[in-house]
Enzyme design. Structure first.
Site, PDB file in Angstrom:
ATOM      1  N   HIS A  50       0.555  78.446  61.075  1.00 11.48           N
ATOM      2  CA  HIS A  50       1.197  77.921  60.013  1.00 11.48           C
ATOM      3  C   HIS A  50       0.679  76.580  59.723  1.00 11.48           C
ATOM      4  O   HIS A  50       1.590  75.527  59.735  1.00 11.48           O
ATOM      5  CB  HIS A  50       2.902  77.941  60.207  1.00 11.48           C
TER       6      HIS A  50
ATOM      7  N   GLY B  62       9.710  75.262  57.286  1.00 10.20           N
ATOM      8  CA  GLY B  62      11.191  74.743  56.986  1.00 10.20           C
ATOM      9  C   GLY B  62      12.012  75.567  57.846  1.00 10.20           C
ATOM     10  O   GLY B  62      13.081  74.654  58.087  1.00 10.20           O
ATOM     11  N   VAL B  63      12.001  76.783  58.245  1.00 10.13           N
ATOM     12  CA  VAL B  63      13.150  77.372  58.983  1.00 10.13           C
ATOM     13  C   VAL B  63      13.281  76.603  60.321  1.00 10.13           C
ATOM     14  O   VAL B  63      14.461  76.424  60.986  1.00 10.13           O
ATOM     15  CB  VAL B  63      13.051  78.844  59.268  1.00 10.13           C
TER      16      VAL B  63
ATOM     17  N   GLU C 231      16.413  74.575  61.984  1.00  6.77           N
ATOM     18  CA  GLU C 231      16.781  74.968  63.278  1.00  6.77           C
ATOM     19  C   GLU C 231      17.010  73.718  64.015  1.00  6.77           C
ATOM     20  O   GLU C 231      17.819  73.378  64.994  1.00  6.77           O
ATOM     21  CB  GLU C 231      15.723  75.762  64.054  1.00  6.77           C
TER      22      GLU C 231
END
Length: 161
Positions: free
Chosen positions: A59, A68-69, A73
């Site tokens: 990524h 972004g996730v 988190e």
């Protein structure tokens, strides 16, 4: 959210964080807590973003961007520390909802992500926080995050009490 804190201070290091959260490598996304104000219900965590992070392998290999996730988190984990310190030592906060999430700036290797989390409300069943991730004082992401509580004793493994 308030930026008036000593960015070099250490309220909790990674050893203390691992006693409070069940997360472990590669999913423990907090390096330290640099500010905690229980009266205001406010905490600031720090994540040092390194090129050695596993997620950069895919990524994206030639233009690495922190997903972004994973920023969400990391914010949720800082919220989990706030909840722990607010007195819910026998509970683990489990993510229930993410509302009004917005991503404003890419986070790349070499960035230091400051995770600002403010408690909105807590009950015996869960809670809600407002959260912002910043790099160099600039907003990278923001969201409202909802949690439910699970009894710590229900988790398997070696999470310290």
């Amino acid at each position: 959210m308030d930026d008036n804190f000593d960015k070099n201070s250490i309220v909790f290091d990674h050893h203390a964080i691992m006693k409070m959260l069940p997360h472990r490598y590669p999913f423990l996304l907090l390096d330290r807590i640099v500010h905690l104000d229980l009266e205001k219900g406010y905490i600031v965590g720090q994540k040092n973003v390194s090129m050695n992070e596993n997620f950069f392998n895919g990524h994206f290999p030639f233009a690495p961007i922190m997903p972004g996730v994973l920023i969400l988190e990391a914010l949720a984990q800082a919220g989990g520390i706030l909840i722990h310190e607010k007195g819910y030592h026998d509970k683990i906060a489990v993510l229930l909802s993410v509302n009004n999430a917005k991503f404003r700036k890419t986070v790349v290797p070499g960035d230091v992500l400051f995770l600002h989390v403010e408690g909105v409300h807590f009950t015996s069943r869960g809670g809600k926080v407002k959260a912002e991730a910043k790099v160099n004082g600039k907003l990278a992401a923001q969201a409202e995050i909802g949690f439910g509580f699970v009894d710590r004793s229900q988790l398997n493994g070696d999470v310290a009490k």
